[in-house]
Design a protein around this motif. Structure first.
Motif, short mmCIF file in Angstrom:
data_model
loop_
_atom_site.label_atom_id
_atom_site.label_comp_id
_atom_site.label_asym_id
_atom_site.label_seq_id
_atom_site.Cartn_x
_atom_site.Cartn_y
_atom_site.Cartn_z
N ALA A 145 -27.07 20.37 98.85
CA ALA A 145 -26.99 19.70 97.55
C ALA A 145 -27.33 20.67 96.44
N ASP A 146 -26.62 20.55 95.35
CA ASP A 146 -26.90 21.36 94.17
C ASP A 146 -27.52 20.46 93.11
N MET A 147 -28.82 20.63 92.90
CA MET A 147 -29.53 19.75 91.98
C MET A 147 -29.57 20.30 90.55
N THR A 148 -29.02 21.49 90.34
CA THR A 148 -29.10 22.14 89.03
C THR A 148 -28.66 21.25 87.87
N PRO A 149 -27.54 20.49 87.98
CA PRO A 149 -27.09 19.71 86.82
C PRO A 149 -28.10 18.65 86.38
N GLN A 153 -23.92 15.42 86.93
CA GLN A 153 -24.40 14.80 88.16
C GLN A 153 -24.61 15.88 89.21
N PRO A 154 -25.74 15.85 89.90
CA PRO A 154 -25.93 16.79 91.01
C PRO A 154 -24.82 16.61 92.05
N LYS A 155 -24.49 17.69 92.71
CA LYS A 155 -23.42 17.61 93.70
C LYS A 155 -24.02 17.57 95.09
N ILE A 156 -23.76 16.49 95.78
CA ILE A 156 -24.27 16.35 97.15
C ILE A 156 -23.12 16.66 98.09
N HIS A 157 -23.17 17.82 98.73
CA HIS A 157 -22.07 18.22 99.60
C HIS A 157 -22.21 17.61 100.98
N LYS A 158 -23.45 17.57 101.45
CA LYS A 158 -23.62 17.08 102.82
C LYS A 158 -25.02 16.54 103.03
N LEU A 159 -25.08 15.37 103.59
CA LEU A 159 -26.36 14.88 104.10
C LEU A 159 -26.03 14.11 105.37
N ALA A 160 -26.37 14.70 106.51
CA ALA A 160 -26.00 14.06 107.77
C ALA A 160 -27.01 14.40 108.86
#
Lengths: 257, 187
Positions: free
Chosen positions: A150-154, A119-126
């Motif tokens: 966000a890290d979309m690599t996965p 799963q991509p890792k979404i660290h922050k969206l604000a």
């Protein structure tokens, strides 16, 4: 002992060779049969006998010769009928296409369940800053900027052509119980460098304004959520989204600014 | 090459003559041909039934969704889903316009009665689709959507595009296939 090939025997072999080639026997070599080893030669002649092709001894009888000729005619006639070049071309093309299709299906099937472990890792969206909220010809429009880490690599694997990442703003109004609007999007292609697959951006200005259908945007709570669409090389399209519990929201001011 | 083609045509003519002479065989081969045609039709209609879409498979004709979909890719559509969501790639048709369009949903406004008003945009286009809609039309409705794209297969649609660009090719291909089915000895 190697039997000396007679003329008729030779003919029979040629017919046999023709048939064998027709049904695709790669190890059969009619040309080298005579000079080859005794065993292979006898094997060939054994096979010729087994096929019950006319032998030199009884081919001398007129009726046998006639039958032999008829049979030869039949073989040739059959070959003519099959218009071989086209039939083979057709077979090769369709076999090729079938293989391609099977490979495509396999490629599509091979990554079922990929999202369960990757799963991509979404660290922050604000929200970073609400730049303005104005009334444009009767409808409310807010312009804002946000931070996105966000890290979309996965999300990528070998059957992914691109990931379409987008930020969705959702809010409720009295007229519309459910509004979902894309504020920003980006295409990340599989061929992009690895750095492009990690989004680490501050104060990103929206691509599309947060525009209501009416003038009811003021005072509403707006939730920002990151979503992405997996676009495959071949196969099924599927969506992914940031977990609801990690999303952030903000309230639009009650006055225009 | 020319000889080969002429040879093939000659053989086909002989075969047809033979077939014409043998009415029983002719009937058999015609039934064979009919079966192929009707199987194809049945598969198509079956897909229509399952997907509830009037065209379950479409060919991408424009580059407005590049790089995801290129000209010549085919898309499988599903219209049996009740709701469409923001971000879905959908195929819609504007009233009085023949060619359906494949684009992504940019905005969804849901009314209290469950009806939705949608705005779409092509990934590769700079602006949304209002310019493509009928004059004065601002929103799409659920009924305008032929289906949601659920799968893709590349290049297959090239054949369709070629057939559309050169209509003669269509008759040649269909005629040849029909002839070969009629004269083939397989069945």
């Amino acid at each position: 002992m190697e039997p000396k090939p007679t003329k008729d025997n030779f003919e029979a072999r040629q017919i046999l060779a023709q048939i064998s080639l027709g049904i695709g026997m790669p190890h059969f070599q009619p040309k080298t049969g005579f000079s080859g080893s005794p065993t292979s030669s006898t094997w060939h002649s054994e096979r010729a006998k087994a096929r019950s092709w006319p032998k030199a001894t009884n081919a001398s009888r007129p009726s046998e010769i006639k039958r032999h000729k008829e049979r030869k005619e039949k073989t040739r006639y059959k070959n003519n009928n099959m218009h071989t070049v086209w039939v083979r071309l057709n077979a090769v093309v369709f076999f090729g296409l079938t293989v391609l299709l099977c490979l495509s299906v396999l490629a599509a099937l091979s990554k079922i369940g990929h999202t369960r472990y990757h799963q991509p890792k979404i660290h922050k969206l604000a929200l970073n800053q609400l730049r303005s909220i104005k009334n444009h010809g009767g409808v409310d429009r807010a312009l804002l900027s946000f931070d996105l880490h966000a890290d979309m690599t996965p999300a990528f694997h070998w059957n992914i052509k691109q990931i379409f990442v987008y930020v969705v703003a959702s809010y409720k109004t009295d007229t519309n119980p459910n509004n979902k609007i894309v504020l920003w999007d980006r295409i990340i292609e599989a061929t992009d460098p690895p750095s492009a697959k990690i989004i680490q951006e501050e104060n990103v200005f929206v691509k599309y304004g947060l525009m209501d259908q009416g003038a009811e945007l003021r005072g509403r709570e707006v939730q920002l959520q990151l979503m992405w669409d997996h676009m495959p090389l071949t196969g099924v399209l599927y969506m992914g989204e940031q977990e609801k519990s990690t999303t952030s929201s903000f309230t639009v001011p009650h006055e225009y600014l | 090459m020319i000889d080969l083609i002429r040879d093939t045509i000659d053989k086909q003519v002989i075969e047809l003559k033979k077939l014409w002479a043998n009415k029983r065989m002719l009937t058999f081969q015609l039934l064979n041909l009919a079966m192929i045609v009707f199987s194809a039709l049945m598969i198509w209609k079956g897909l229509m039934f399952v997907t509830k879409s009037e065209s379950p498979v479409v060919v991408v004709l424009s580059g407005s969704m590049e790089p995801a979909f290129q000209r010549g890719d085919i898309l499988f559509l599903n219209n049996s889903v009740q709701k469409v969501y923001v971000g879905d790639v959908v195929v819609f048709k504007i009233k009085d316009r023949d060619i359906p369009i494949v684009h992504r949903i940019l905005k969804v406004h849901e009314k209290p009665d469950g009806k939705v008003e949608l705005l779409t945009k092509g990934d590769n286009n700079r602006v949304d689709d209002r310019g493509l809609y009928a004059p004065g039309q601002l929103w799409l409705e659920r009924e305008d959507i032929l289906g949601k794209a659920v799968g893709t297969l590349r290049y297959v649609g090239m054949v369709t595009i070629a057939l559309n660009d050169y209509p003669v090719l269509k008759y040649v291909l269909v005629g040849m296939m029909g002839l070969f089915v009629l004269t083939s000895k397989e069945g």
